[in-house]
Design an enzyme around this catalytic site. Structure first.
Site, PDB file in Angstrom:
ATOM      1  N   GLU A   4       0.803  -1.226   0.000  1.00 54.05           N
ATOM      2  CA  GLU A   4       0.000   0.000   0.000  1.00 54.05           C
ATOM      3  C   GLU A   4       0.836   1.276   0.000  1.00 54.05           C
ATOM      4  O   GLU A   4       0.544   2.220  -0.730  1.00 54.05           O
ATOM      5  CB  GLU A   4      -0.967   0.008   1.189  1.00 54.05           C
ATOM      6  CG  GLU A   4      -2.193  -0.873   1.021  1.00 54.05           C
ATOM      7  CD  GLU A   4      -1.956  -2.321   1.406  1.00 54.05           C
ATOM      8  OE1 GLU A   4      -0.823  -2.665   1.785  1.00 54.05           O
ATOM      9  OE2 GLU A   4      -2.908  -3.121   1.317  1.00 54.05           O
TER      10      GLU A   4
ATOM     11  N   HIS B  18      -9.845  -5.633  10.271  1.00 51.00           N
ATOM     12  CA  HIS B  18     -10.456  -5.424   8.962  1.00 51.00           C
ATOM     13  C   HIS B  18     -11.773  -4.646   9.044  1.00 51.00           C
ATOM     14  O   HIS B  18     -12.549  -4.630   8.095  1.00 51.00           O
ATOM     15  CB  HIS B  18     -10.715  -6.766   8.267  1.00 51.00           C
ATOM     16  CG  HIS B  18      -9.473  -7.425   7.755  1.00 51.00           C
ATOM     17  ND1 HIS B  18      -8.407  -7.716   8.567  1.00 51.00           N
ATOM     18  CD2 HIS B  18      -9.122  -7.832   6.512  1.00 51.00           C
ATOM     19  CE1 HIS B  18      -7.450  -8.293   7.841  1.00 51.00           C
ATOM     20  NE2 HIS B  18      -7.867  -8.368   6.593  1.00 51.00           N
TER      21      HIS B  18
END
Lengths: 360, 328
Positions: free
Chosen positions: B61, B130
């Protein structure tokens, strides 16, 4: 720490095509650029210590050949970006001492209108995408500049500078992996001055011998360059830049160099982690400006007298930039919300919708 | 004319139209191309547009988001998919130091026209790491714009506005909304763009205002129906749609009209969007309040894995109704 190549036989890179193409004037211009950087920074240190500027001041003195040598190879489609030790790159791409000094003084006439400071010089009109404050945070941005060039079908490359401390950040490794995987025309330049702030390379990098060699893990070309030799910097950087431009292949270049001052003025003496002898040795034997001066005098390109004139002019220019900065107006407090959003700075329909700011 | 379509397909239609409109638009992210997107938002785009415009990235990322930011400085307009907004932590430096600050630090010389998009929500029983809901977090960084569409039409329209915007825009979608259906205007009837910064009154009412964004809007609408049927309370539902810029006028208008307000927000209780909205209301419409401002947020604990408990952590229609009844 001494330059890694000090023990290896010295090759003369003056004969490489990219250096043979230099005219006498070109060589003098390289000298002038290095001297201007040094005199600018010495002036900035003086006025920093006089309390004229805020924040940090990361001086580049001792490393001038790296920025000047590599940026002298840039054409109109080549772009560059660096970290917080960014004054040299700014001057090397042609930014004026006035706009740089005024930025250090936090004045409205500064290159970033007093919003950036020492670590954040920018000149996108000169393909200079700035100094960035977070160690290795600029390495994915440099990758993006290369990616943008390739996406737009332009033949150019991106130079992304960092210090030796950056090689231990994840962002650097992620950038290398993607650069090699996507064949992005970017050249990563590690300006290895031996110290990540106050922690020597020996104490910060597990693989101590050569930082650029990490590129092998990413199937990428790399090279080790002696930064005290301007001819060598140009010859080796040119190979990497041509590889990027023509083959879209990235390279990691490690250029060994040295900074005379501390990481920032906050550790002005830098004596906690290195000896005065070490610093003196570099100044005496490896100073890039002295070595280039001697070389040009040997070649008959420069005289002692003209070198002195260049130096005097650089000092005067730096002094004048201080005066310009002193006399420049401070930014207006009313500009506090400017340049946050493109939209609110431009009179568009969208700029009138919703509230962007939430102060009392 | 409008058609019924899924939220995920509405976003895809927006991406496809913008890819057609502007050759500088490029879609990037993990599994967006050959895999057709982890949530199938980008399904079919790689087949249509190929490797140059639809780019699979490594799971990296900080690297690929930073790359997008760098490319955007040169005029590319990248739309980056975060497979989960929870992964923002891996790229936080790029998201808040580079995307948000470069324009200001350069004195306005550099623009960062980039879109970050992907699902930000709890409620899918995937555990704490998450399930982050960071729209309030990112809205707290000046330089960033943040929106959270609740319906397919808004998802399409906001996405198109985000891609055309010259500032970084973070679009917080929702996994549990991807499969919801709604009316979306037909492209033949014109360009459907929903401007950032404009709230939408999803339901009119007179007794209380429910102010929400994202999936909470659907909960608020369901609660409003229950309040009407079971308690004879007329609830108005204002969908913020855009968090920053924020439609403060619409917020104040509904409060002035109903004089009572419950804020619904999937963020945690501490901080978050509803905390900011609450502050604005008390400061700018205090005299119009007949009762304290109440909030229904996610409880202040990391997301519980077991669905039996996680469902109780999040706002839901019952919790909203109960909260309304405390001030109605």
């Amino acid at each position: 720490m001494s330059p890694a190549s000090a023990d290896t036989p010295r090759l003369d890179f003056a004969g490489s095509p990219v250096n043979q193409s230099l005219s006498a004037d070109d060589k003098i211009e390289l000298y002038r650029k290095m001297v201007r950087i040094r005199r600018f920074e010495q002036a900035s240190l003086k006025y920093y210590n006089a309390g004229k500027m805020g924040g940090f001041l990361h001086l580049y003195i001792g490393q001038e050949s790296v920025a000047v040598g590599t940026l002298s190879l840039c054409g109109p489609n080549d772009h560059n970006i660096t970290a917080y030790r960014c004054h040299a790159h700014a001057l090397a791409v042609g930014m004026s001492m006035n706009e740089c000094m005024a930025e250090l003084f936090g004045k409205a006439t500064g290159c970033s209108k007093g919003k950036g400071g020492s670590m954040h010089f920018f000149a996108p009109d000169k393909n200079y995408w700035g100094g960035h404050g977070i160690v290795a945070g600029q390495t994915p941005l440099g990758l993006g500049l290369g990616y943008g060039l390739k996406y737009k079908g332009l033949e150019g490359c991106a130079l992304c500078y960092m210090g030796d401390g950056a090689v231990n950040q994840g962002a650097f490794h992620e950038s290398l992996n993607i650069a090699a995987l996507f064949e992005v025309p970017v050249v990563y330049i590690i300006e290895n001055n031996g110290y990540s702030m106050g922690t020597s390379q020996k104490r910060s990098s597990a693989f101590r011998g050569c930082l650029a060699q990490r590129a092998e893990a990413y199937d990428m070309d790399w090279d080790l360059v002696d930064g005290s030799d301007l001819y060598q910097v140009r010859a080796k950087a040119n190979i990497a830049m041509e590889r990027a431009r023509k083959q879209h292949k990235p390279t990691v270049l490690e250029i060994t160099t040295y900074r005379y001052y501390g990481h920032s003025v906050a550790d002005a003496n830098a004596k906690k982690y290195r000896t005065p002898e070490e610093i003196e040795n570099y100044k005496k034997n490896h100073d890039p400006i002295s070595l280039w001066q001697r070389r040009l005098i040997e070649e008959g390109v420069l005289t002692e007298e003209s070198a002195k004139e260049i130096d005097t002019a650089a000092k005067e220019e730096a002094a004048a930039s201080v005066q310009f900065a002193e006399e420049s107006p401070a930014p207006e407090v009313s500009e506090i919300m400017d340049d946050v959003y493109w939209e609110t700075d431009n009179d568009t329909e969208a700029s009138k919708i919703g509230r962007h700011f939430f102060n009392d | 004319m409008s058609r019924t379509m899924l939220y995920r397909h509405a976003i895809r239609e927006a991406l496809d139209e913008e890819l057609t409109r502007d050759e500088n638009v490029v879609i990037m992210g993990e599994e967006v191309a050959q895999y057709n997107g982890a949530y199938k938002v980008t399904e079919g785009l790689w087949d249509k547009w190929g490797d140059k415009r639809i780019v699979d990235t490594p799971i990296s990322e900080a690297g690929f988001i930073g790359m997008g930011i760098g490319a955007s400085m040169l005029g590319v307009r990248p739309v980056m998919e975060l497979m989960f907004w929870s992964f923002h932590s891996v790229a936080f430096d790029q998201l808040v130091n580079n995307a948000a600050c470069v324009r200001y630090m350069s004195g306005g010389l550099i623009n960062v026209p980039i879109v970050m998009r992907g699902p930000a929500n709890g409620g899918t029983n995937v555990g704490a790491t998450h399930s982050h809901i960071p729209e309030g977090l990112f809205a707290a960084f000046p330089g960033l714009k943040v929106c959270a569409p609740a319906t397919p039409a808004d998802a399409k329209g906001l996405m198109k506005a985000a891609i055309r915007d010259n500032d970084p825009v973070y679009v917080m979608e929702n996994t549990l909304l991807y499969g919801t259906e709604g009316e979306v205007p037909d492209p033949a009837d014109g360009d459907h763009v929903v401007p950032l910064g404009k709230a939408d009154l999803k339901r009119e009412g007179s007794d209380i205002s429910l102010i929400a964004h994202g999936r909470s809007v659907l909960h608020a609408l369901e609660a409003a129906e229950t309040l009407k049927n079971d308690h004879n309370i007329s609830a108005e539902v204002l969908d913020l749609r855009s968090i920053r810029p924020l439609d403060v006028e619409a917020i104040l208008a509904t409060v002035r009209k109903t004089n009572r307000v419950v804020l619904v927000d999937e963020s945690k209780g501490f901080g978050g969007v509803s905390a900011m909205v609450s502050h604005i209301i008390q400061e700018e419409a205090f005299d119009h309040l007949d009762a304290p401002i109440r909030r229904v947020t996610s409880v202040d604990a990391p997301a519980f894995y077991s669905k039996h408990v996680e469902n109780e952590q999040l706002p839901n229609p019952k919790r909203i109704v109960d909260k309304v009844l405390t001030i109605a």
